[in-house]
Write a protein that holds these residues in place. Structure first.
Motif, mmCIF file in Angstrom:
data_model
loop_
_atom_site.group_PDB
_atom_site.id
_atom_site.type_symbol
_atom_site.label_atom_id
_atom_site.label_comp_id
_atom_site.label_asym_id
_atom_site.label_seq_id
_atom_site.Cartn_x
_atom_site.Cartn_y
_atom_site.Cartn_z
ATOM 1 N N UNK A 1 5.209 -1.407 -0.253
ATOM 2 C CA UNK A 1 5.645 -1.912 1.039
ATOM 3 C C UNK A 1 5.177 -0.938 2.114
ATOM 4 N N UNK A 2 4.690 -1.493 3.220
ATOM 5 C CA UNK A 2 4.183 -0.685 4.334
ATOM 6 C C UNK A 2 4.803 -1.193 5.629
ATOM 7 N N UNK A 3 5.313 -0.275 6.419
ATOM 8 C CA UNK A 3 5.871 -0.641 7.707
ATOM 9 C C UNK A 3 4.883 -0.416 8.838
ATOM 10 N N UNK B 1 1.193 6.942 -6.188
ATOM 11 C CA UNK B 1 1.877 7.184 -4.927
ATOM 12 C C UNK B 1 1.049 6.628 -3.778
ATOM 13 N N UNK B 2 1.722 6.422 -2.650
ATOM 14 C CA UNK B 2 1.095 5.848 -1.471
ATOM 15 C C UNK B 2 1.343 6.769 -0.290
ATOM 16 N N UNK B 3 0.326 6.929 0.544
ATOM 17 C CA UNK B 3 0.406 7.805 1.709
ATOM 18 C C UNK B 3 0.043 6.999 2.951
ATOM 19 N N UNK B 4 0.908 7.020 3.942
ATOM 20 C CA UNK B 4 0.640 6.319 5.182
ATOM 21 C C UNK B 4 -0.111 7.189 6.171
ATOM 22 N N UNK B 5 -0.952 6.553 6.974
ATOM 23 C CA UNK B 5 -1.700 7.245 8.033
ATOM 24 C C UNK B 5 -1.605 6.393 9.292
ATOM 25 N N UNK B 6 -0.458 6.479 9.958
ATOM 26 C CA UNK B 6 -0.154 5.540 11.044
ATOM 27 C C UNK B 6 -0.968 5.794 12.311
ATOM 28 N N UNK C 1 -5.843 10.388 -8.344
ATOM 29 C CA UNK C 1 -7.164 9.889 -7.969
ATOM 30 C C UNK C 1 -7.013 8.786 -6.929
ATOM 31 N N UNK C 2 -7.879 8.789 -5.909
ATOM 32 C CA UNK C 2 -7.841 7.759 -4.883
ATOM 33 C C UNK C 2 -8.212 6.409 -5.485
ATOM 34 N N UNK C 3 -7.420 5.378 -5.143
ATOM 35 C CA UNK C 3 -7.668 4.040 -5.681
ATOM 36 C C UNK C 3 -8.066 3.035 -4.606
ATOM 37 N N UNK C 4 -7.351 3.038 -3.481
ATOM 38 C CA UNK C 4 -7.601 1.978 -2.513
ATOM 39 C C UNK C 4 -7.043 2.338 -1.143
ATOM 40 N N UNK C 5 -7.788 1.964 -0.110
ATOM 41 C CA UNK C 5 -7.292 2.049 1.263
ATOM 42 C C UNK C 5 -6.906 0.644 1.705
ATOM 43 N N UNK C 6 -5.738 0.515 2.308
ATOM 44 C CA UNK C 6 -5.296 -0.798 2.768
ATOM 45 C C UNK C 6 -4.995 -0.734 4.263
ATOM 46 N N UNK C 7 -5.260 -1.835 4.933
ATOM 47 C CA UNK C 7 -4.915 -2.010 6.340
ATOM 48 C C UNK C 7 -4.136 -3.309 6.465
ATOM 49 N N UNK C 8 -3.551 -3.524 7.613
ATOM 50 C CA UNK C 8 -2.743 -4.724 7.816
ATOM 51 C C UNK C 8 -3.580 -5.990 7.631
ATOM 52 N N UNK C 9 -2.915 -7.038 7.176
ATOM 53 C CA UNK C 9 -3.622 -8.285 6.903
ATOM 54 C C UNK C 9 -3.620 -9.269 8.044
ATOM 55 N N UNK C 10 -3.126 -8.870 9.216
ATOM 56 C CA UNK C 10 -3.123 -9.796 10.352
ATOM 57 C C UNK C 10 -3.464 -9.058 11.637
ATOM 58 N N UNK D 1 -1.889 0.877 18.465
ATOM 59 C CA UNK D 1 -0.525 1.405 18.348
ATOM 60 C C UNK D 1 0.389 0.558 17.457
ATOM 61 N N UNK D 2 -0.196 -0.160 16.506
ATOM 62 C CA UNK D 2 0.629 -0.892 15.538
ATOM 63 C C UNK D 2 1.326 0.073 14.588
ATOM 64 N N UNK D 3 0.705 1.209 14.337
ATOM 65 C CA UNK D 3 1.265 2.245 13.459
ATOM 66 C C UNK D 3 1.566 1.723 12.057
ATOM 67 N N UNK D 4 0.639 0.928 11.539
ATOM 68 C CA UNK D 4 0.704 0.511 10.138
ATOM 69 C C UNK D 4 0.631 1.766 9.267
ATOM 70 N N UNK D 5 1.599 1.901 8.359
ATOM 71 C CA UNK D 5 1.674 3.099 7.534
ATOM 72 C C UNK D 5 2.687 4.108 8.031
#
Length: 204
Positions: free
Chosen positions: A117-119, A53-58, A77-86, A93-97
């Motif tokens: 997918x992340x908005x 599962x994926x959890x957003x933290x905008x 178990x935690x696997x990876x933290x991702x942030x925007x690629x650009x 205030x991009x609110x990625x996640x």
């Protein structure tokens, strides 16, 4: 199941759902079949269970104030933290996640397949963007696969305020859907729209 039945009788908002639950399957020992008959398929139903599962933290200040991030877990178990690629997705205030979805199979080992997918509804001054990530079974990491915008989008459309993902692991085809609730279309203000993204077998 007596206690469950009593709760469902007393509370109309009470639902029973899970893997192989419902009128047709009824659970491992068909123990839920009678409940489906009593309360209907809209309250007792089958749904797939996925351990990833994926959890957003905008509002995460990962790169800037409220730039946002997302966290991927598998088997609790935690696997990876991702942030925007650009740059736009990492901006203040991009609110990625703001919205997220994930789908796949065996995405904790080198046989896995999956997409996420992340908005980022606040990116580009509120035009919004969405980011597609693909699971790499060789590195066991999620890598940016696509960064999508509405070519006709305008400031304030908020693309990515809601997202959804469908992935057919058998044919390796992914569909992503992203809502832009404040998009101006057909000559009217804030009627909204949905961006549809499809990645077919063998495409890059």
């Amino acid at each position: 199941l007596f206690a469950v039945e009593e709760l469902m009788k007393k509370h109309q908002e009470c639902l029973l759902y899970g893997q192989d639950v419902g009128g047709r399957l009824g659970g491992v020992f068909r123990e839920a079949a009678t409940l489906a008959q009593k309360f209907g398929d809209d309250r007792v139903f089958n749904t797939p269970i996925q351990e990833a599962f994926i959890v957003g933290s905008s509002l995460d200040d990962s790169t800037n104030v409220n730039s946002g991030s997302a966290y991927i877990f598998d088997n609790y178990s935690f696997k990876q933290k991702i942030v925007a690629g650009n740059t736009a997705g990492k901006a203040t205030n991009a609110h990625f996640g703001r919205s997220v979805d994930i789908s796949g199979k065996n995405i904790d080992d080198n046989t896995g397949k999956g997409y996420a997918v992340v908005g980022a509804s606040g990116a580009n001054n509120g035009r919004g963007e969405i980011y597609i990530y693909k699971y790499n079974p060789n590195t066991l990491q999620w890598n940016l696969d696509a960064n999508l915008v509405d070519p006709n989008g305008l400031t304030g459309d908020s693309l990515g305020l809601s997202v959804s993902l469908y992935y057919d692991v058998n044919i390796d085809e992914a569909w992503a859907f992203a809502g832009a609730p404040y998009d101006d279309e057909i000559g009217k203000t804030n009627v909204g729209s949905v961006l549809v993204y499809r990645k077919a077998l063998g495409s890059s």
